[in-house]
Structures are given as C-alpha cells and as structure tokens.
Write a protein that holds these residues in place. Structure first.
Motif, short mmCIF file in Angstrom:
data_model
loop_
_atom_site.label_atom_id
_atom_site.label_comp_id
_atom_site.label_asym_id
_atom_site.label_seq_id
_atom_site.Cartn_x
_atom_site.Cartn_y
_atom_site.Cartn_z
N CYS A 44 0.16 -3.41 4.26
CA CYS A 44 0.71 -4.76 4.12
C CYS A 44 1.45 -5.06 5.42
O CYS A 44 1.97 -4.18 6.08
N ARG A 77 -0.34 -17.43 -10.84
CA ARG A 77 1.01 -17.03 -10.44
C ARG A 77 1.00 -16.44 -9.04
O ARG A 77 1.96 -16.57 -8.29
N ARG A 78 -0.08 -15.77 -8.68
CA ARG A 78 -0.22 -15.19 -7.34
C ARG A 78 -0.94 -16.13 -6.40
O ARG A 78 -1.22 -15.77 -5.26
N VAL A 83 -1.56 -9.13 -3.52
CA VAL A 83 -0.31 -8.67 -2.89
C VAL A 83 -0.27 -7.16 -2.90
O VAL A 83 -0.99 -6.50 -3.64
N CYS A 84 0.60 -6.62 -2.10
CA CYS A 84 0.80 -5.17 -2.01
C CYS A 84 1.06 -4.61 -3.41
O CYS A 84 1.79 -5.20 -4.19
N GLU A 88 8.09 -3.73 -5.68
CA GLU A 88 9.17 -4.48 -5.02
C GLU A 88 8.70 -5.18 -3.74
O GLU A 88 9.44 -5.94 -3.15
N CYS A 89 7.46 -4.96 -3.34
CA CYS A 89 6.91 -5.60 -2.14
C CYS A 89 6.06 -6.79 -2.58
O CYS A 89 5.21 -6.67 -3.44
N LYS A 90 6.28 -7.92 -1.99
CA LYS A 90 5.55 -9.14 -2.35
C LYS A 90 4.65 -9.64 -1.22
O LYS A 90 4.20 -10.76 -1.24
N ARG A 91 4.41 -8.78 -0.21
CA ARG A 91 3.60 -9.21 0.92
C ARG A 91 2.14 -9.36 0.51
O ARG A 91 1.61 -8.53 -0.23
N GLU A 92 1.51 -10.40 1.00
CA GLU A 92 0.12 -10.69 0.67
C GLU A 92 -0.81 -10.11 1.73
O GLU A 92 -0.46 -10.08 2.91
#
Length: 158
Positions: A44, A77-78, A83-84, A88-92
């Motif tokens: 990510c 929702r995404r 995403v990762c 706790e990681c929200k990086r796409e």
C-alpha cells in the motif's frame, strides 16, 4: 572496460552481473506472514511516511476476488476500491498497481465490481433527479385551479 563502446556491456548486461545484482529485498506478507520479494507482492502507498504493508500475489488474488464478490452495499462503502487488508490501514490500491500484479481474470472481476458501483451511483442520482422533477410538477398542478388544469392538459395533448 573496453575503449571501443561497441564492445562494452549494455546496461542490462551490467545490471545482471553478480556484483551489481545484490540480494533481493524481502518483506513479510501481512496476510500469510511469508517472507516474499518486494516485486512478488503489492505494498500500500505510504504517502504519510508510515510503514507500508505488503500483500503477496497469492494472497492478493484471494483478497481481490473476495472483495469483488461482496454485496453492492459493501462495495459502495469502499466506492468499489480495494483497500489494504490491514484493518487500521485505509490506503487504497491504485488501478495500475492492481493491473500489474493481478492475473487478468481477477483484475476483470475487480473492474466489473467497480462498474456495478458506478452504475448504481448513476442510477441513484438519476432517480433522485426524476423524483425532484416529479414533485415540482405535482406542486405546480396542485397550485392550479380547475380551469388552469384543463388548459394545461389541453396543451399537453397538442
């Protein structure tokens, strides 16, 4: 090193030399915890300087296929993105990164899921616009008296 440039090794040949190859960089997959080479997985993006999370290609295939088969509400929702997998990681992941790492079958499934989300969003916006137009017309008709309604209906028939 030869004086004649034609007899010198190419850049590709030079990089293949054992002294320049170096050891492959390894990282741990955040799903299966195997150590894999960085070029055999997907990280990510770490744009804020924090550590990145690597997903090996095998885990990535399973993860993307599972995300592509989720229900429409979860995909919306995404926004259809992947995403990762670290909670706790929200990086796409970028489309390019997924296209480079996934087999065509799973990348196509990902794109099809994104298309469904896009189509649903467009349909929802159109429906809201149509509803608003209908309500405005109903308010106009309600404000008219009987004679005005008769004239309005006659205009619509012409």
């Amino acid at each position: 090193m030869h004086r004649n440039p034609r007899r010198r090794p190419t850049a590709t040949d030079a990089l293949a030399h054992p002294l320049l190859r170096g050891k492959p960089r390894l990282a741990q997959c955040c799903v299966c915890f195997d150590d894999v080479r960085l070029d055999e997985g997907l990280c990510c993006d770490a744009d804020n300087g924090s550590s990145t999370h690597l997903v090996c290609v095998d885990c990535l295939e399973g993860y993307v296929s599972q995300k592509a088969e989720e229900g429409l509400a979860q995909q919306k929702r995404r926004n259809g993105r992947v995403v990762c997998p670290v909670p706790e990681c929200k990086r796409e992941y970028s489309h390019l990164a997924l296209a480079q790492r996934l087999p065509a079958k799973w990348f196509d499934a990902y794109l099809a899921a994104r298309d469904k989300v896009t189509e649903s969003n467009i349909a929802q916006k159109l429906e809201a616009g149509n509803k608003e137009t209908l309500n405005a017309r109903l308010r106009e008709l309600a404000a008219m008296d009987a004679h005005q309604r008769t004239v309005h209906l006659a205009k619509l028939r012409i």
